[in-house]
Design an enzyme around this catalytic site. Structure first.
Site, short mmCIF file in Angstrom:
data_model
loop_
_atom_site.label_atom_id
_atom_site.label_comp_id
_atom_site.label_asym_id
_atom_site.label_seq_id
_atom_site.Cartn_x
_atom_site.Cartn_y
_atom_site.Cartn_z
N GLU A 47 0.84 -1.21 0.00
CA GLU A 47 0.00 0.00 0.00
C GLU A 47 0.87 1.26 0.00
O GLU A 47 1.77 1.40 0.83
CB GLU A 47 -0.90 -0.05 1.24
CG GLU A 47 -1.91 1.08 1.35
CD GLU A 47 -2.88 0.87 2.52
OE1 GLU A 47 -3.12 -0.29 2.91
OE2 GLU A 47 -3.38 1.87 3.04
N GLY A 67 -9.37 2.90 6.93
CA GLY A 67 -9.82 3.55 8.16
C GLY A 67 -8.86 4.64 8.57
O GLY A 67 -7.72 4.71 8.07
O1 OSB Z 1 -2.62 4.68 5.89
O2 OSB Z 1 -4.30 3.44 6.13
C1 OSB Z 1 -3.56 4.31 6.57
C2 OSB Z 1 -4.55 5.19 10.16
C3 OSB Z 1 -4.35 6.56 10.15
C4 OSB Z 1 -3.88 7.16 9.01
C5 OSB Z 1 -3.59 6.40 7.88
C6 OSB Z 1 -3.79 5.03 7.88
C7 OSB Z 1 -4.25 4.41 9.05
C8 OSB Z 1 -4.41 2.96 9.19
C9 OSB Z 1 -5.34 2.47 10.27
O3 OSB Z 1 -3.80 2.15 8.55
C10 OSB Z 1 -6.63 1.97 9.74
C11 OSB Z 1 -7.65 1.76 10.83
O4 OSB Z 1 -7.61 0.71 11.46
O5 OSB Z 1 -8.48 2.67 11.04
MG MG Z 2 -2.73 3.51 4.10
#
Ligand code: OSB
Ligand code: MG
Length: 363
Positions: free
Chosen positions: A207, A284
């Protein structure tokens, strides 16, 4: 009509570390709209700091109070609202907070659950988990717990220089779990050899390896590595999603309603992914139970085909802002389609307890 806002500061159960920093608290903005006997809530997913994207809570409050809030007059349909604010460039998280508030309002007005209001859905979400960077033994402990709980995909955060240690340690113990890695844009195309070396871990995808607003280098990278590329930060609209697929910058998209100005664009992006033989899942932003309900309704949509970061509430906070949290059973999270709108039952005492600033808009 009166709209209230509450800036909440929620202590996370565990610190959450990404390549861009460590969060101990989640600060978000909750909106409450009450009109015609209907009460709707939404959450703006900007944070105290502009580290994931350029938006933060101060810019979101500025854009909302100066430009967006007046467009809620007469409570337009979400799509209509988006059109009326399209002259404002960017600021998708601010737009999404109000667009989703309108979704909850209109779903309730139509006596439909949000998931049904959004379209064809399976009535449940398929959760994965996003695990932050930590000492390796801690990460392995978290993964062990998550596997036992029945999560359908484990995502770990990685960072330049730590990726091989993290991924090798996990694969040594769990050679077969569905595993992905989120770099939050920590690499550049110059790291091509390092990124190629990650192919050996058989990830379902990597990702956002490269710059937060890049498509071109992700497209080049996708031709050099066998691991599929999933984009998060780079996909800010359905138009960007079309471009990403056109140039082969990704085959998977992490859809976060906040990042793309709300649920209207989220559904469009999921459709674009399907039409291009790609995949889409719901990400999220460590939402409280209020924002989480929107992610769950989207994750239940038939256009979403991969497990998301839509974990049950209890993973994030010891005390949440809702009285009816989502729970996970046998690897799925059911959505009560009989409850109108998001279906959440907001705990006003908890909301008060975690509020650090609040106010009202009269429109
Ligand atoms: O990059 O997906 C992301 C949380 C805060 C900011 C960016 C990200 C994330 C997460 C957590 O990966 C996802 C979650 O469990 O809410
Ligand atoms: Mg991410």
């Amino acid at each position: 009509m009166e709209i209230s806002y509450y800036i909440v500061r929620m202590p996370l159960k565990n610190p959450f570390t990404t390549s861009f920093g460590t969060d101990i608290y989640r600060e978000s903005i909750i909106f409450r709209l009450s009109e015609n006997g209907i009460t709707a809530y939404s959450e703006c997913v900007s944070d105290h700091d502009p580290f994931y994207s350029y938006e933060d809570n101060t810019t979101a409050m500025h854009i909302i109070s100066e430009y967006l809030i007046k467009s809620l007059k007469n409570l337009p349909e979400p799509e209509e609202f988006l059109k009326s604010v399209s002259y404002i460039k960017g600021h998708n998280m601010a737009k999404a907070a109000l667009e989703m508030l309108l979704y909850d309002y209109h779903a309730r007005l139509n006596k439909k659950s949000l998931a049904d209001y959004l379209g064809q859905n399976r009535g449940y979400a398929i959760p994965g988990i996003s695990i932050g960077i930590d000492k390796i033994d801690k990460m392995l402990e978290r993964i062990d717990e998550a596997v036992k709980m029945g999560y359908n995909r484990i995502k770990v955060k990685i960072k330049k220089g730590l990726e091989n240690e993290i991924l090798k340690s996990i694969r040594d113990v769990y050679p077969d779990i569905s595993l992905s890695a989120d770099a939050n844009s920590d690499y550049t195309f110059n790291d091509i050899e390092l990124l190629k070396s990650l192919d050996r871990y058989n990830l379902v995808y990597i990702e956002q390896p490269l710059c937060y607003d890049d498509l071109i280098y992700h497209s080049k990278l996708s031709r050099e590595i066998s691991t599929p590329i999933c984009l998060d930060e780079s996909i800010t609209s359905s138009k960007r999603a079309e471009k990403a697929f056109e140039i082969g910058a990704c085959s998977v998209i992490n859809i976060k309603p906040g990042r793309v100005s709300g649920l209207t664009e989220s559904i469009k992006i999921a459709r674009i992914a399907m039409e291009n033989n790609g995949h889409a899942w719901v990400g999220g932003m460590l939402e409280t139970g209020i924002g989480r309900a929107y992610n769950m309704a989207l994750a239940a949509n038939n256009l979403i085909d991969y497990p998301g970061d839509t974990s049950p509430n209890a993973r994030y906070y010891s005390e949440d802002l809702v009285k009816n949290p989502f729970t996970m059973d046998n690897g799925i999270i059911s959505i009560d389609l009989k409850r109108p709108g998001t279906g959440i039952d907001v705990d006003s005492n908890a909301l008060k307890k975690y509020t650090i600033d609040s106010g009202k808009f009269e429109i």
